[in-house]
Design an enzyme around this catalytic site. Structure first.
Site, PDB file in Angstrom:
ATOM      1  N   LYS A 197       0.854  -1.187   0.000  1.00 22.74           N
ATOM      2  CA  LYS A 197       0.000   0.000   0.000  1.00 22.74           C
ATOM      3  C   LYS A 197       0.888   1.234   0.000  1.00 22.74           C
ATOM      4  O   LYS A 197       1.966   1.226   0.613  1.00 22.74           O
ATOM      5  CB  LYS A 197      -0.867   0.011   1.273  1.00 22.74           C
TER       6      LYS A 197
ATOM      7  N   GLY B 127     -22.661   4.983  -1.629  1.00 24.88           N
ATOM      8  CA  GLY B 127     -21.708   5.501  -2.619  1.00 24.88           C
ATOM      9  C   GLY B 127     -21.608   4.547  -3.792  1.00 24.88           C
ATOM     10  O   GLY B 127     -22.564   3.842  -4.141  1.00 24.88           O
TER      11      GLY B 127
ATOM     12  N   GLY C 133     -24.078   3.406   3.751  1.00 24.82           N
ATOM     13  CA  GLY C 133     -23.277   4.035   2.697  1.00 24.82           C
ATOM     14  C   GLY C 133     -23.823   3.698   1.328  1.00 24.82           C
ATOM     15  O   GLY C 133     -23.835   2.532   0.927  1.00 24.82           O
TER      16      GLY C 133
ATOM     17  N   VAL D 246     -20.135   1.610  -4.389  1.00 26.50           N
ATOM     18  CA  VAL D 246     -20.432   0.186  -4.194  1.00 26.50           C
ATOM     19  C   VAL D 246     -21.828   0.010  -3.594  1.00 26.50           C
ATOM     20  O   VAL D 246     -22.610  -0.828  -4.050  1.00 26.50           O
ATOM     21  CB  VAL D 246     -19.379  -0.485  -3.279  1.00 26.50           C
TER      22      VAL D 246
HETATM   23  P1  NAD Z   1     -17.731   5.918  -1.799  1.00 28.44           P
HETATM   24  O1  NAD Z   1     -16.873   7.014  -1.263  1.00 28.44           O
HETATM   25  O2  NAD Z   1     -18.220   5.988  -3.201  1.00 28.44           O
HETATM   26  O3  NAD Z   1     -19.021   5.724  -0.868  1.00 28.44           O
HETATM   27  C1  NAD Z   1     -18.977   5.751   0.512  1.00 28.44           C
HETATM   28  C2  NAD Z   1     -20.297   6.352   0.987  1.00 28.44           C
HETATM   29  O4  NAD Z   1     -20.368   6.196   2.407  1.00 28.44           O
HETATM   30  C3  NAD Z   1     -20.437   7.836   0.672  1.00 28.44           C
HETATM   31  O5  NAD Z   1     -21.651   8.065  -0.017  1.00 28.44           O
HETATM   32  C4  NAD Z   1     -20.437   8.485   2.067  1.00 28.44           C
HETATM   33  O6  NAD Z   1     -21.256   9.654   2.130  1.00 28.44           O
HETATM   34  C5  NAD Z   1     -21.006   7.347   2.911  1.00 28.44           C
HETATM   35  N1  NAD Z   1     -20.761   7.466   4.352  1.00 28.44           N
HETATM   36  C6  NAD Z   1     -19.701   8.008   4.995  1.00 28.44           C
HETATM   37  N2  NAD Z   1     -19.866   7.900   6.321  1.00 28.44           N
HETATM   38  C7  NAD Z   1     -21.056   7.269   6.518  1.00 28.44           C
HETATM   39  C8  NAD Z   1     -21.784   6.868   7.667  1.00 28.44           C
HETATM   40  N3  NAD Z   1     -21.328   7.096   8.908  1.00 28.44           N
HETATM   41  N4  NAD Z   1     -22.965   6.235   7.502  1.00 28.44           N
HETATM   42  C9  NAD Z   1     -23.453   5.996   6.268  1.00 28.44           C
HETATM   43  N5  NAD Z   1     -22.810   6.353   5.149  1.00 28.44           N
HETATM   44  C10 NAD Z   1     -21.622   6.980   5.265  1.00 28.44           C
HETATM   45  O7  NAD Z   1     -16.888   4.579  -1.529  1.00 28.44           O
HETATM   46  P2  NAD Z   1     -17.060   3.166  -2.252  1.00 28.44           P
HETATM   47  O8  NAD Z   1     -16.105   3.091  -3.389  1.00 28.44           O
HETATM   48  O9  NAD Z   1     -18.504   2.901  -2.457  1.00 28.44           O
HETATM   49  O10 NAD Z   1     -16.470   2.195  -1.123  1.00 28.44           O
HETATM   50  C11 NAD Z   1     -17.230   1.893   0.030  1.00 28.44           C
HETATM   51  C12 NAD Z   1     -16.380   1.046   0.978  1.00 28.44           C
HETATM   52  O11 NAD Z   1     -15.991  -0.148   0.306  1.00 28.44           O
HETATM   53  C13 NAD Z   1     -15.072   1.695   1.445  1.00 28.44           C
HETATM   54  O12 NAD Z   1     -14.791   1.263   2.753  1.00 28.44           O
HETATM   55  C14 NAD Z   1     -14.022   1.126   0.498  1.00 28.44           C
HETATM   56  O13 NAD Z   1     -12.734   1.110   1.094  1.00 28.44           O
HETATM   57  C15 NAD Z   1     -14.565  -0.290   0.325  1.00 28.44           C
HETATM   58  N6  NAD Z   1     -14.149  -0.926  -0.911  1.00 28.44           N
HETATM   59  C16 NAD Z   1     -14.448  -0.349  -2.101  1.00 28.44           C
HETATM   60  C17 NAD Z   1     -14.045  -0.981  -3.284  1.00 28.44           C
HETATM   61  C18 NAD Z   1     -14.388  -0.378  -4.625  1.00 28.44           C
HETATM   62  O14 NAD Z   1     -14.237  -1.079  -5.649  1.00 28.44           O
HETATM   63  N7  NAD Z   1     -14.845   0.866  -4.693  1.00 28.44           N
HETATM   64  C19 NAD Z   1     -13.318  -2.177  -3.241  1.00 28.44           C
HETATM   65  C20 NAD Z   1     -13.038  -2.765  -1.981  1.00 28.44           C
HETATM   66  C21 NAD Z   1     -13.466  -2.115  -0.825  1.00 28.44           C
END
Ligand code: NAD
Length: 351
Positions: A79, A181, A179, A183
Protein backbone atom coordinates in the site's frame (compact mmCIF):
# COMPACT_ATOMS: atom_id res chain seq x y z
CA UNK A 1 -8.83 6.53 9.85
CA UNK A 2 -9.54 3.09 11.29
CA UNK A 3 -7.52 0.21 9.95
CA UNK A 4 -7.84 -3.52 10.38
CA UNK A 5 -6.08 -4.74 13.51
CA UNK A 6 -2.48 -5.46 12.62
CA UNK A 7 -0.57 -8.58 13.50
CA UNK A 8 2.48 -6.35 13.48
CA UNK A 9 4.35 -8.42 10.92
CA UNK A 10 7.14 -6.24 9.61
CA UNK A 11 6.91 -5.17 5.96
CA UNK A 12 9.36 -6.67 3.45
CA UNK A 13 10.25 -3.22 2.27
CA UNK A 14 9.29 0.26 3.28
CA UNK A 15 10.16 3.19 1.03
CA UNK A 16 9.95 6.69 2.46
CA UNK A 17 8.68 9.21 -0.09
CA UNK A 18 9.73 12.82 0.40
CA UNK A 19 9.94 15.49 -2.28
CA UNK A 20 9.30 19.03 -0.96
CA UNK A 21 9.17 20.46 -4.50
CA UNK A 22 5.99 18.51 -5.38
CA UNK A 23 4.61 18.12 -1.85
CA UNK A 24 5.10 14.33 -1.92
CA UNK A 25 5.35 13.05 1.65
CA UNK A 26 4.49 9.47 2.51
CA UNK A 27 5.49 5.85 2.30
CA UNK A 28 5.16 2.72 0.18
CA UNK A 29 4.90 -0.34 2.45
CA UNK A 30 5.37 -3.75 0.83
CA UNK A 31 4.19 -6.43 3.22
CA UNK A 32 4.68 -9.61 1.17
CA UNK A 33 5.97 -10.53 -2.27
CA UNK A 34 5.69 -14.31 -1.82
CA UNK A 35 2.85 -14.61 -4.36
CA UNK A 36 4.04 -11.86 -6.70
CA UNK A 37 4.60 -8.08 -6.72
CA UNK A 38 3.00 -6.22 -3.84
CA UNK A 39 -0.32 -4.80 -5.10
CA UNK A 40 -2.49 -2.26 -3.30
CA UNK A 41 -3.87 1.21 -3.83
CA UNK A 42 -2.48 4.62 -3.06
CA UNK A 43 -4.26 6.54 -0.31
CA UNK A 44 -4.13 10.34 0.02
CA UNK A 45 -5.28 11.43 3.46
CA UNK A 46 -4.60 14.03 6.16
CA UNK A 47 -2.60 12.29 8.88
CA UNK A 48 -1.68 13.97 12.16
CA UNK A 49 1.96 12.92 11.74
CA UNK A 50 4.23 10.50 9.88
CA UNK A 51 3.87 7.82 12.57
CA UNK A 52 0.11 7.70 11.94
CA UNK A 53 0.69 7.45 8.18
CA UNK A 54 3.25 4.65 8.67
CA UNK A 55 0.95 2.67 10.96
CA UNK A 56 -1.90 2.94 8.44
CA UNK A 57 0.40 1.92 5.55
CA UNK A 58 1.69 -1.18 7.39
CA UNK A 59 -1.77 -2.36 8.38
CA UNK A 60 -3.27 -1.71 4.96
CA UNK A 61 -0.35 -3.45 3.21
CA UNK A 62 -0.78 -6.47 5.46
CA UNK A 63 -4.52 -6.49 4.73
CA UNK A 64 -3.76 -6.51 0.99
CA UNK A 65 -1.51 -9.58 1.42
CA UNK A 66 -4.42 -11.45 2.98
CA UNK A 67 -6.98 -10.18 0.46
CA UNK A 68 -4.85 -10.98 -2.60
CA UNK A 69 -3.88 -14.41 -1.28
CA UNK A 70 -7.46 -15.53 -0.66
CA UNK A 71 -8.66 -14.07 -3.96
CA UNK A 72 -6.20 -16.40 -5.71
CA UNK A 73 -4.27 -13.50 -7.27
CA UNK A 74 -0.60 -13.68 -8.27
CA UNK A 75 0.18 -10.67 -6.08
CA UNK A 76 1.54 -9.96 -2.65
CA UNK A 77 0.32 -7.12 -0.47
CA UNK A 78 1.40 -3.48 -0.43
CA UNK A 79 0.00 0.00 0.00
CA UNK A 80 1.10 3.57 -0.56
CA UNK A 81 0.03 6.21 1.91
CA UNK A 82 0.57 9.87 1.05
CA UNK A 83 0.03 12.76 3.43
CA UNK A 84 -2.28 15.33 1.89
CA UNK A 85 -0.44 18.67 1.67
CA UNK A 86 -1.99 21.60 3.54
CA UNK A 87 -3.82 24.11 1.32
CA UNK A 88 -3.57 24.21 -2.48
CA UNK A 89 -1.12 21.91 -4.20
CA UNK A 90 -0.20 20.78 -7.72
CA UNK A 91 -1.88 17.37 -7.92
CA UNK A 92 -0.32 16.40 -11.23
CA UNK A 93 3.20 17.16 -9.96
CA UNK A 94 2.58 15.22 -6.74
CA UNK A 95 1.36 12.10 -8.54
CA UNK A 96 4.14 12.26 -11.12
CA UNK A 97 6.69 12.36 -8.27
CA UNK A 98 4.88 9.40 -6.69
CA UNK A 99 4.91 7.59 -10.07
CA UNK A 100 8.66 8.08 -10.34
CA UNK A 101 9.08 6.41 -6.93
CA UNK A 102 6.84 3.53 -8.05
CA UNK A 103 8.90 3.14 -11.24
CA UNK A 104 12.18 3.09 -9.28
CA UNK A 105 10.89 -0.05 -7.50
CA UNK A 106 10.95 -1.78 -10.89
CA UNK A 107 7.66 -3.66 -10.52
CA UNK A 108 8.03 -4.73 -6.88
CA UNK A 109 4.97 -2.56 -6.16
CA UNK A 110 1.84 -2.09 -8.33
CA UNK A 111 -0.36 0.86 -7.45
CA UNK A 112 -3.99 1.90 -8.13
CA UNK A 113 -6.63 4.22 -6.66
CA UNK A 114 -7.70 4.16 -3.04
CA UNK A 115 -9.40 6.60 -0.67
CA UNK A 116 -8.59 10.16 -1.79
CA UNK A 117 -7.15 9.27 -5.20
CA UNK A 118 -8.76 9.08 -8.65
CA UNK A 119 -8.40 7.70 -12.18
CA UNK A 120 -6.89 11.10 -13.13
CA UNK A 121 -4.20 10.72 -10.44
CA UNK A 122 -3.32 7.23 -11.71
CA UNK A 123 -3.12 8.61 -15.25
CA UNK A 124 -0.41 10.99 -13.99
CA UNK A 125 1.39 8.00 -12.44
CA UNK A 126 1.07 6.13 -15.77
CA UNK A 127 3.00 8.93 -17.55
CA UNK A 128 6.14 7.87 -15.68
CA UNK A 129 5.51 4.27 -14.58
CA UNK A 130 4.11 1.05 -16.06
CA UNK A 131 3.32 -0.36 -12.63
CA UNK A 132 -0.13 1.15 -12.21
CA UNK A 133 -3.73 0.04 -12.79
CA UNK A 134 -7.15 1.59 -12.25
CA UNK A 135 -6.93 3.51 -15.54
CA UNK A 136 -9.75 3.82 -18.08
CA UNK A 137 -10.78 0.44 -19.55
CA UNK A 138 -9.58 -0.44 -23.06
CA UNK A 139 -11.90 -2.26 -25.49
CA UNK A 140 -12.32 -5.94 -24.51
CA UNK A 141 -9.91 -5.63 -21.56
CA UNK A 142 -10.43 -5.45 -17.82
CA UNK A 143 -10.15 -1.99 -16.31
CA UNK A 144 -12.14 1.08 -15.37
CA UNK A 145 -14.19 1.63 -12.22
CA UNK A 146 -13.81 -1.44 -9.97
CA UNK A 147 -16.92 -0.61 -7.87
CA UNK A 148 -19.50 -2.61 -9.90
CA UNK A 149 -17.25 -5.67 -9.63
CA UNK A 150 -16.86 -5.16 -5.90
CA UNK A 151 -20.65 -4.88 -5.55
CA UNK A 152 -21.15 -8.08 -7.59
CA UNK A 153 -18.76 -10.00 -5.30
CA UNK A 154 -20.49 -8.66 -2.18
CA UNK A 155 -23.92 -9.55 -3.59
CA UNK A 156 -22.92 -13.13 -4.47
CA UNK A 157 -21.18 -13.55 -1.09
CA UNK A 158 -24.31 -12.27 0.67
CA UNK A 159 -26.52 -14.75 -1.18
CA UNK A 160 -24.24 -17.61 -0.11
CA UNK A 161 -24.02 -16.39 3.49
CA UNK A 162 -27.82 -15.86 3.68
CA UNK A 163 -28.39 -19.45 2.53
CA UNK A 164 -26.26 -20.69 5.43
CA UNK A 165 -27.61 -18.23 8.00
CA UNK A 166 -31.32 -18.15 7.14
CA UNK A 167 -31.67 -21.20 4.88
CA UNK A 168 -33.16 -18.95 2.20
CA UNK A 169 -32.29 -16.66 -0.68
CA UNK A 170 -32.46 -12.88 -0.34
CA UNK A 171 -36.08 -12.52 -1.49
CA UNK A 172 -38.07 -11.01 1.38
CA UNK A 173 -35.07 -10.43 3.67
CA UNK A 174 -34.31 -6.90 4.88
CA UNK A 175 -30.81 -5.54 4.29
CA UNK A 176 -29.51 -2.43 6.08
CA UNK A 177 -26.96 -0.77 3.79
CA UNK A 178 -24.57 1.70 5.42
CA UNK A 179 -23.28 4.03 2.70
CA UNK A 180 -24.86 4.52 -0.72
CA UNK A 181 -21.71 5.50 -2.62
CA UNK A 182 -20.25 3.71 -5.65
CA UNK A 183 -20.43 0.19 -4.19
CA UNK A 184 -23.43 0.66 -1.88
CA UNK A 185 -25.66 2.03 -4.66
CA UNK A 186 -24.87 -0.83 -7.04
CA UNK A 187 -25.36 -3.34 -4.23
CA UNK A 188 -28.79 -1.80 -3.48
CA UNK A 189 -29.74 -2.16 -7.15
CA UNK A 190 -28.87 -5.86 -7.14
CA UNK A 191 -30.57 -6.45 -3.78
CA UNK A 192 -33.79 -4.77 -4.88
CA UNK A 193 -33.81 -6.84 -8.10
CA UNK A 194 -33.42 -9.98 -5.94
CA UNK A 195 -36.50 -9.04 -3.90
CA UNK A 196 -34.74 -7.82 -0.73
CA UNK A 197 -36.20 -4.94 1.28
CA UNK A 198 -33.80 -2.07 1.89
CA UNK A 199 -32.99 0.24 4.78
CA UNK A 200 -30.30 2.77 3.88
CA UNK A 201 -28.23 5.52 5.50
CA UNK A 202 -25.79 8.06 4.13
CA UNK A 203 -24.96 11.55 5.42
CA UNK A 204 -24.84 12.69 1.79
CA UNK A 205 -28.47 12.98 0.65
CA UNK A 206 -28.02 13.10 -3.14
CA UNK A 207 -27.64 9.41 -3.98
CA UNK A 208 -29.43 8.19 -0.87
CA UNK A 209 -32.70 9.97 -1.66
CA UNK A 210 -32.73 8.90 -5.31
CA UNK A 211 -32.05 5.28 -4.29
CA UNK A 212 -34.80 5.41 -1.68
CA UNK A 213 -37.21 6.62 -4.34
CA UNK A 214 -36.21 4.07 -7.02
CA UNK A 215 -36.04 1.04 -4.72
CA UNK A 216 -38.65 2.04 -2.15
CA UNK A 217 -35.96 1.94 0.56
CA UNK A 218 -36.48 3.22 4.10
CA UNK A 219 -34.01 5.93 5.13
CA UNK A 220 -32.58 6.03 8.65
CA UNK A 221 -29.96 8.28 10.25
CA UNK A 222 -26.31 7.19 9.88
CA UNK A 223 -26.01 6.46 13.62
CA UNK A 224 -29.08 4.18 13.49
CA UNK A 225 -28.26 1.95 10.52
CA UNK A 226 -26.19 -0.65 12.41
CA UNK A 227 -29.06 -1.28 14.84
CA UNK A 228 -31.89 -0.99 12.30
CA UNK A 229 -34.57 -3.72 12.16
CA UNK A 230 -32.97 -5.87 9.47
CA UNK A 231 -31.81 -9.41 8.76
CA UNK A 232 -28.49 -8.38 7.23
CA UNK A 233 -26.17 -5.45 7.90
CA UNK A 234 -24.02 -4.38 4.93
CA UNK A 235 -21.27 -1.89 5.89
CA UNK A 236 -20.39 -0.02 2.67
CA UNK A 237 -19.03 3.25 4.09
CA UNK A 238 -15.80 3.71 6.07
CA UNK A 239 -13.84 1.23 8.21
CA UNK A 240 -14.55 0.45 11.87
CA UNK A 241 -18.34 0.01 11.46
CA UNK A 242 -18.28 -2.93 13.86
CA UNK A 243 -17.35 -1.86 17.37
CA UNK A 244 -18.52 -3.06 20.78
CA UNK A 245 -21.52 -0.72 20.88
CA UNK A 246 -22.79 -1.35 17.35
CA UNK A 247 -22.44 -5.11 17.71
CA UNK A 248 -24.14 -5.10 21.12
CA UNK A 249 -27.16 -3.28 19.66
CA UNK A 250 -27.30 -5.06 16.29
CA UNK A 251 -30.52 -6.84 15.32
CA UNK A 252 -29.22 -8.31 12.07
CA UNK A 253 -28.00 -11.94 12.17
CA UNK A 254 -25.55 -11.56 9.29
CA UNK A 255 -22.92 -8.94 8.45
CA UNK A 256 -21.74 -8.85 4.84
CA UNK A 257 -20.55 -5.65 3.16
CA UNK A 258 -17.94 -3.90 1.05
CA UNK A 259 -16.14 -1.70 3.56
CA UNK A 260 -12.52 -2.45 4.35
CA UNK A 261 -11.43 -2.99 7.96
CA UNK A 262 -14.94 -3.43 9.36
CA UNK A 263 -13.77 -4.73 12.75
CA UNK A 264 -12.79 -1.72 14.85
CA UNK A 265 -10.75 -4.05 17.10
CA UNK A 266 -9.75 -7.71 16.90
CA UNK A 267 -11.92 -8.67 19.90
CA UNK A 268 -15.10 -7.53 18.09
CA UNK A 269 -14.93 -10.78 16.06
CA UNK A 270 -15.38 -12.72 19.32
CA UNK A 271 -18.30 -10.52 20.36
CA UNK A 272 -20.05 -11.19 17.02
CA UNK A 273 -19.52 -14.92 17.61
CA UNK A 274 -20.94 -14.71 21.15
CA UNK A 275 -23.99 -12.84 19.89
CA UNK A 276 -24.59 -15.47 17.19
CA UNK A 277 -24.11 -12.94 14.38
CA UNK A 278 -22.52 -14.46 11.27
CA UNK A 279 -19.66 -12.33 9.98
CA UNK A 280 -18.60 -12.73 6.33
CA UNK A 281 -14.96 -11.50 6.46
CA UNK A 282 -14.61 -8.13 4.73
CA UNK A 283 -11.49 -8.77 2.67
CA UNK A 284 -12.87 -12.05 1.29
CA UNK A 285 -16.22 -10.49 0.39
CA UNK A 286 -14.91 -7.23 -1.16
CA UNK A 287 -12.12 -8.67 -3.36
CA UNK A 288 -13.96 -7.90 -6.63
CA UNK A 289 -12.26 -4.51 -6.97
CA UNK A 290 -8.68 -5.79 -6.65
CA UNK A 291 -9.57 -8.72 -8.91
CA UNK A 292 -10.56 -6.21 -11.60
CA UNK A 293 -7.51 -4.01 -10.98
CA UNK A 294 -5.09 -6.95 -11.12
CA UNK A 295 -6.67 -8.30 -14.35
CA UNK A 296 -6.16 -4.86 -15.88
CA UNK A 297 -2.48 -4.86 -14.88
CA UNK A 298 -2.00 -8.37 -16.25
CA UNK A 299 -3.75 -7.44 -19.52
CA UNK A 300 -6.55 -9.97 -18.99
CA UNK A 301 -10.13 -9.74 -20.28
CA UNK A 302 -13.43 -9.32 -18.42
CA UNK A 303 -14.07 -13.09 -18.58
CA UNK A 304 -11.10 -13.66 -16.28
CA UNK A 305 -12.47 -11.05 -13.83
CA UNK A 306 -15.91 -12.71 -13.84
CA UNK A 307 -14.36 -16.16 -13.29
CA UNK A 308 -12.32 -14.99 -10.29
CA UNK A 309 -15.29 -13.14 -8.80
CA UNK A 310 -17.36 -16.32 -9.13
CA UNK A 311 -14.89 -17.86 -6.67
CA UNK A 312 -15.77 -15.41 -3.87
CA UNK A 313 -19.14 -16.91 -2.82
CA UNK A 314 -17.89 -20.53 -2.54
CA UNK A 315 -14.89 -19.28 -0.55
CA UNK A 316 -17.19 -17.42 1.85
CA UNK A 317 -19.35 -20.57 2.23
CA UNK A 318 -16.27 -22.67 2.95
CA UNK A 319 -15.07 -20.20 5.60
CA UNK A 320 -18.50 -19.97 7.27
CA UNK A 321 -18.93 -23.77 7.27
CA UNK A 322 -15.50 -24.32 8.83
CA UNK A 323 -16.05 -21.54 11.39
CA UNK A 324 -19.43 -23.05 12.40
CA UNK A 325 -17.96 -26.54 12.72
CA UNK A 326 -15.03 -25.34 14.81
CA UNK A 327 -17.08 -22.73 16.73
CA UNK A 328 -14.58 -20.05 15.76
CA UNK A 329 -14.86 -16.61 14.23
CA UNK A 330 -14.97 -16.62 10.40
CA UNK A 331 -12.41 -13.78 10.59
CA UNK A 332 -9.91 -16.11 12.30
CA UNK A 333 -10.61 -18.93 9.83
CA UNK A 334 -10.08 -16.58 6.85
CA UNK A 335 -6.83 -15.22 8.30
CA UNK A 336 -5.55 -18.75 8.84
CA UNK A 337 -6.41 -19.74 5.25
CA UNK A 338 -4.67 -16.66 3.83
CA UNK A 339 -1.60 -17.27 6.00
CA UNK A 340 -1.44 -20.87 4.72
CA UNK A 341 -1.51 -19.65 1.08
CA UNK A 342 1.28 -17.12 1.74
CA UNK A 343 3.37 -19.63 3.74
CA UNK A 344 2.99 -22.18 0.91
CA UNK A 345 4.32 -19.66 -1.60
CA UNK A 346 7.20 -18.76 0.74
CA UNK A 347 8.13 -22.45 1.04
CA UNK A 348 8.01 -22.83 -2.75
CA UNK A 349 10.41 -19.87 -3.12
CA UNK A 350 12.77 -21.27 -0.48
CA UNK A 351 12.79 -24.81 -2.01
P1 NAD B 1 -17.73 5.92 -1.80
O1 NAD B 1 -16.87 7.01 -1.26
O2 NAD B 1 -18.22 5.99 -3.20
O3 NAD B 1 -19.02 5.72 -0.87
C1 NAD B 1 -18.98 5.75 0.51
C2 NAD B 1 -20.30 6.35 0.99
O4 NAD B 1 -20.37 6.20 2.41
C3 NAD B 1 -20.44 7.84 0.67
O5 NAD B 1 -21.65 8.07 -0.02
C4 NAD B 1 -20.44 8.48 2.07
O6 NAD B 1 -21.26 9.65 2.13
C5 NAD B 1 -21.01 7.35 2.91
N1 NAD B 1 -20.76 7.47 4.35
C6 NAD B 1 -19.70 8.01 5.00
N2 NAD B 1 -19.87 7.90 6.32
C7 NAD B 1 -21.06 7.27 6.52
C8 NAD B 1 -21.78 6.87 7.67
N3 NAD B 1 -21.33 7.10 8.91
N4 NAD B 1 -22.97 6.24 7.50
C9 NAD B 1 -23.45 6.00 6.27
N5 NAD B 1 -22.81 6.35 5.15
C10 NAD B 1 -21.62 6.98 5.26
O7 NAD B 1 -16.89 4.58 -1.53
P2 NAD B 1 -17.06 3.17 -2.25
O8 NAD B 1 -16.11 3.09 -3.39
O9 NAD B 1 -18.50 2.90 -2.46
O10 NAD B 1 -16.47 2.19 -1.12
C11 NAD B 1 -17.23 1.89 0.03
C12 NAD B 1 -16.38 1.05 0.98
O11 NAD B 1 -15.99 -0.15 0.31
C13 NAD B 1 -15.07 1.69 1.44
O12 NAD B 1 -14.79 1.26 2.75
C14 NAD B 1 -14.02 1.13 0.50
O13 NAD B 1 -12.73 1.11 1.09
C15 NAD B 1 -14.56 -0.29 0.33
N6 NAD B 1 -14.15 -0.93 -0.91
C16 NAD B 1 -14.45 -0.35 -2.10
C17 NAD B 1 -14.04 -0.98 -3.28
C18 NAD B 1 -14.39 -0.38 -4.63
O14 NAD B 1 -14.24 -1.08 -5.65
N7 NAD B 1 -14.84 0.87 -4.69
C19 NAD B 1 -13.32 -2.18 -3.24
C20 NAD B 1 -13.04 -2.76 -1.98
C21 NAD B 1 -13.47 -2.12 -0.82
Amino acid sequence: MVSRPARLTPPVECVRLYDPASGLDGVIAIHSTALGPGAGGCRLWSYADMDAALADAFRLAEGMSYKNALAGLPFGGAKAVLRRPEGDFDRAALFRAFGEAVERLGGLYVTAEDVGTSVGDMQEVARVSRHVAGLAAKEGQAGGDPSPWTALGVFEAMKAAARLTFGSDLDGLTVAVQGTGSVGAELCRRLAAAGAKLVIADPNPARRDRLAHVHDARIVAPDEIARAEADIFAPCALGGALDRDTVAAMKARLVCGAANNQLAAAEVAALLLRRGITYAPDYVVNAGGIINVSAEYLGEGEASVAARIAGIAPRVSQILHQAAEEKRSPAAVADEMAEAVIAGAQRAIAA
